[in-house]
Motif scaffolding. Structure first.
Motif, mmCIF file in Angstrom:
data_model
loop_
_atom_site.group_PDB
_atom_site.id
_atom_site.type_symbol
_atom_site.label_atom_id
_atom_site.label_comp_id
_atom_site.label_asym_id
_atom_site.label_seq_id
_atom_site.Cartn_x
_atom_site.Cartn_y
_atom_site.Cartn_z
ATOM 1 N N ASP A 209 -11.037 -35.314 32.219
ATOM 2 C CA ASP A 209 -9.941 -34.718 32.991
ATOM 3 C C ASP A 209 -9.703 -35.496 34.277
ATOM 4 N N TYR A 210 -10.786 -35.868 34.950
ATOM 5 C CA TYR A 210 -10.675 -36.625 36.196
ATOM 6 C C TYR A 210 -10.056 -37.998 35.935
ATOM 7 N N ARG A 211 -10.489 -38.645 34.870
ATOM 8 C CA ARG A 211 -9.959 -39.956 34.516
ATOM 9 C C ARG A 211 -8.465 -39.857 34.201
ATOM 10 N N LEU A 212 -8.065 -38.826 33.478
ATOM 11 C CA LEU A 212 -6.660 -38.619 33.154
ATOM 12 C C LEU A 212 -5.831 -38.389 34.413
ATOM 13 N N ALA A 213 -6.371 -37.611 35.342
ATOM 14 C CA ALA A 213 -5.663 -37.356 36.600
ATOM 15 C C ALA A 213 -5.502 -38.645 37.404
ATOM 16 N N ARG A 214 -6.529 -39.460 37.445
ATOM 17 C CA ARG A 214 -6.436 -40.730 38.178
ATOM 18 C C ARG A 214 -5.440 -41.676 37.525
ATOM 19 N N GLN A 215 -5.405 -41.716 36.209
ATOM 20 C CA GLN A 215 -4.448 -42.567 35.513
ATOM 21 C C GLN A 215 -3.024 -42.103 35.775
ATOM 22 N N ALA A 216 -2.810 -40.798 35.783
ATOM 23 C CA ALA A 216 -1.477 -40.260 36.059
ATOM 24 C C ALA A 216 -1.057 -40.591 37.482
#
Length: 53
Positions: A23-30
């Motif tokens: 989830d954190y990785r997805l948020a950073r990518q977004a």
């Protein structure tokens, strides 16, 4: 605590941590994609295809 119970607790905690990391990785990518777009990385006009960003 029995070894089986301890192993189940470790497995469940590992699953929780991996889900949180994803989830954190997805948020950073977004967020990074949003910054790239705001910096002019995405143009939707004819000039965007002719003139590089």
């Amino acid at each position: 605590m029995s070894p089986e119970l301890h192993l189940q607790m470790i497995d469940s905690r590992t699953t929780e941590l991996r889900r949180a990391a994803a989830d954190y990785r997805l948020a950073r990518q977004a967020e990074a994609a949003k910054k790239r777009r705001s910096a002019g990385g995405l143009r939707r006009s004819l000039f965007g295809k002719i003139i590089p960003a």
